[in-house]
Design an enzyme around this catalytic site. Structure first.
Site, PDB file in Angstrom:
ATOM      1  N   CYS A 343       0.821  -1.214   0.000  1.00 48.38           N
ATOM      2  CA  CYS A 343       0.000   0.000   0.000  1.00 48.38           C
ATOM      3  C   CYS A 343       0.852   1.259   0.000  1.00 48.38           C
ATOM      4  O   CYS A 343       0.836   2.035   0.968  1.00 48.38           O
ATOM      5  CB  CYS A 343      -0.920  -0.027   1.207  1.00 48.38           C
ATOM      6  SG  CYS A 343      -1.787  -1.583   1.320  1.00 48.38           S
ATOM      7  N   TYR A 372      21.966  -7.301  -2.781  1.00 47.96           N
ATOM      8  CA  TYR A 372      21.088  -6.317  -2.141  1.00 47.96           C
ATOM      9  C   TYR A 372      19.626  -6.558  -2.520  1.00 47.96           C
ATOM     10  O   TYR A 372      18.852  -5.633  -2.696  1.00 47.96           O
ATOM     11  CB  TYR A 372      21.531  -4.888  -2.471  1.00 47.96           C
ATOM     12  CG  TYR A 372      22.991  -4.660  -2.118  1.00 47.96           C
ATOM     13  CD1 TYR A 372      23.393  -4.654  -0.790  1.00 47.96           C
ATOM     14  CD2 TYR A 372      23.958  -4.507  -3.110  1.00 47.96           C
ATOM     15  CE1 TYR A 372      24.727  -4.485  -0.454  1.00 47.96           C
ATOM     16  CE2 TYR A 372      25.303  -4.337  -2.778  1.00 47.96           C
ATOM     17  CZ  TYR A 372      25.676  -4.325  -1.442  1.00 47.96           C
ATOM     18  OH  TYR A 372      26.988  -4.161  -1.111  1.00 47.96           O
TER      19      TYR A 372
HETATM   20  N1  LLP Z   1      32.896  -2.724   2.028  1.00 44.07           N
HETATM   21  C1  LLP Z   1      32.202  -1.801   2.728  1.00 44.07           C
HETATM   22  C2  LLP Z   1      32.821  -1.187   3.908  1.00 44.07           C
HETATM   23  C3  LLP Z   1      30.918  -1.437   2.322  1.00 44.07           C
HETATM   24  O1  LLP Z   1      30.245  -0.520   3.014  1.00 44.07           O
HETATM   25  C4  LLP Z   1      30.343  -2.046   1.176  1.00 44.07           C
HETATM   26  C5  LLP Z   1      29.008  -1.693   0.727  1.00 44.07           C
HETATM   27  C6  LLP Z   1      31.102  -3.014   0.492  1.00 44.07           C
HETATM   28  C7  LLP Z   1      32.384  -3.321   0.942  1.00 44.07           C
HETATM   29  C8  LLP Z   1      30.601  -3.739  -0.716  1.00 44.07           C
HETATM   30  O2  LLP Z   1      30.309  -2.887  -1.761  1.00 44.07           O
HETATM   31  P1  LLP Z   1      29.903  -3.495  -3.188  1.00 44.07           P
HETATM   32  O3  LLP Z   1      31.111  -4.216  -3.749  1.00 44.07           O
HETATM   33  O4  LLP Z   1      28.767  -4.433  -2.994  1.00 44.07           O
HETATM   34  O5  LLP Z   1      29.523  -2.312  -3.980  1.00 44.07           O
HETATM   35  N2  LLP Z   1      22.158  -1.380  -0.858  1.00 44.07           N
HETATM   36  C9  LLP Z   1      22.901  -0.667  -1.875  1.00 44.07           C
HETATM   37  C10 LLP Z   1      24.388  -0.890  -1.750  1.00 44.07           C
HETATM   38  C11 LLP Z   1      24.949  -0.493  -0.409  1.00 44.07           C
HETATM   39  C12 LLP Z   1      26.432  -0.741  -0.300  1.00 44.07           C
HETATM   40  C13 LLP Z   1      26.913  -0.485   1.069  1.00 44.07           C
HETATM   41  N3  LLP Z   1      28.282  -0.814   1.305  1.00 44.07           N
HETATM   42  C14 LLP Z   1      22.370  -1.060  -3.238  1.00 44.07           C
HETATM   43  O6  LLP Z   1      21.455  -1.878  -3.323  1.00 44.07           O
HETATM   44  O7  LLP Z   1      22.833  -0.534  -4.260  1.00 44.07           O
END
Ligand code: LLP
Length: 421
Positions: A343, A372
């Site tokens: 909703c 994610y």
């Molecule tokens: N290391 C740290 C300290 C982080 O904060 C993150 C992601 C990663 C590694 C991994 O990042 P990646 O390789 O996955 O980009 N929910 C959001 C993404 C949030 C990412 C937060 N930190 C989305 O759905 O786009």
């Protein structure tokens, strides 16, 4: 490549037709390809084979035990941000000695558990956290292995909610103050300085910001070494983007080779924390069309998956490709909104998207939903969370079953009769 492709007009995960999974578990559901997960992990690890390194996969992207277990068997470590992720990693068989503990707001009990477990390093994000960790470690007669998470003030050119390496965000210690805080760390009895850490953001679509961060971190590392700190590892975080259908971001191999070359003269351990780039394209979210609703100006496809299951479109305005599970013959593509039952008008999987024709009962797959997706699911509107299915070759296994309505309320209780006089 990914392992999601059409065969005879039916979308498959590896050798398994998605309709077979839908019939077994119902919709909506997540489906992951083990082969893609492995392939993407190796794309990070292989170019580093001849130097000290650790790929500490970021658990927050997809923390299903089965996915963590697969990665652990590949030699992956884990970037964790909570006690829950630490426990998941352990239960999946990843040794704590391969875990790095990140996060801007670690609680005292979480620091204690991390020290007991013996994590490789705690990535400290503030002066306050450093003092708190020192106290926790001294109280236990331990020395905490510490890296400071430094904010290198690099613009990652990504969505503002997931840009972390700019001066204006809550993350890390400003690079200008890092030396002083390292000096403080070096003087604390409960702290052992072991490394240096940064993470500049997520869904980065170019290598340049990574290289800029590397240059700044290398310069700082030199200064810290001159100051007498033993920097055994350099952690450059995660953040490499994936293909959401809007252009082709750099592949892991290109990024990792560039970083490796940049660090050619240095013998320490290079740590990377990729999340999305390992699991994102390894998953799809499958949902079924409940109703086709024609409003005066718009056609809505009302599906059984919603923002509680898959939040990225609602939260970031993310646009991810949507494909029919069975390719139809119709050629009359139409602009539609794909919306869920929740909703809120913000409950959509796609807006104003040109899609092939769908009928009631047809299924669609939101592509690149392995990162994610399930980890950001909630029970909003009291909707049980969707199951997760892992495919390998022609086999599939439900690695998280659908939540039940009873489980939704399992921790709740009614107030006693005496409350009502
Ligand atoms: N290391 C740290 C300290 C982080 O904060 C993150 C992601 C990663 C590694 C991994 O990042 P990646 O390789 O996955 O980009 N929910 C959001 C993404 C949030 C990412 C937060 N930190 C989305 O759905 O786009």
């Amino acid at each position: 490549m990914t392992h999601f492709a059409y065969r005879d007009g039916v979308l498959h995960a590896e050798d398994v037709p998605l309709p077979a999974i839908a019939e077994a578990v119902g919709t909506p559901f997540y489906c992951y390809s083990a082969a893609t997960v492995r392939e993407r992990f190796r794309a990070f690890a292989d170019p580093l084979a001849d130097r000290d390194h650790l790929i500490a996969y970021a658990a927050k992207a997809n923390s299903n035990l089965a996915v963590l277990h697969l990665l652990g068997r590949e030699g992956s470590g884990l970037d964790i941000v909570s006690r829950g992720e630490l426990e998941r990693g352990r239960r999946a068989g990843i040794p704590a000695g391969r875990m790095v503990f990140s996060g801007v707001g670690k609680r005292r009990d979480e620091l204690e558990v991390a020290l007991d477990a013996g994590v490789l390093t705690i990535n400290v994000e503030s002066a306050g956290e450093l003092e708190a960790l020192d106290a926790v470690a001294r109280a236990r007669g331990q020395r905490a292995p510490v890296s400071l998470r430094v904010n290198p003030d690099v613009d990652p050119e990504t969505h503002p909610y997931i840009a972390t390496g700019l001066r204006t965000t809550k993350f890390g210690v400003p690079i200008g103050g890092a030396r002083d805080l390292y000096a403080r760390a070096g003087s604390l009895e409960g702290i052992e300085v072991v490394g240096l850490d940064c993470h500049i953001g997520s869904q980065l679509t170019s290598v340049a910001p990574f290289l800029e961060a590397l240059t700044r971190m290398q310069a700082l590392m030199e200064e810290l070494r001159a100051d007498g700190h033993a920097i055994r590892h350099l952690d450059l975080g995660g953040g490499l983007g994936i293909d959401y259908g809007q252009g082709d971001p750099p592949r892991p191999g290109g990024l990792v080779s560039a970083l490796r070359d940049g660090l050619a003269g240095w013998q320490g351990t290079l740590i990377l924390e990729p999340g999305r780039a390992v699991v994102g394209e390894a998953g799809v979210f499958v949902t079924e069309v409940l109703y086709i609703k024609d409003q005066p100006d718009k056609r809505f496809l009302v599906v059984d998956g919603a923002m509680n299951d898959f939040l990225r479109p609602a939260l970031y305005g993310a646009e991810q490709p949507i494909r029919p599970v069975r390719e139809g013959s119709g050629s009359d593509w139409q602009e539609v909104d794909v919306v869920g039952p929740i909703c809120e008008s913000g409950d959509f999987l796609a807006r104003q998207r040109r899609l092939p024709p769908f009928s009631t009962g047809d299924r669609m797959a939101v592509m690149a939903a392995g990162a994610y997706g399930a980890t950001m699911a909630s029970n909003y509107n009291s909707r049980p969370r969707a199951p997760e299915v892992l495919v390998s070759g022609d086999r599939f296994q439900v690695v998280r079953r659908r939540e039940t309505v009873d489980e939704l309320m399992a921790g709740e209780s009614l107030p006693g009769e005496d409350w009502f006089g």
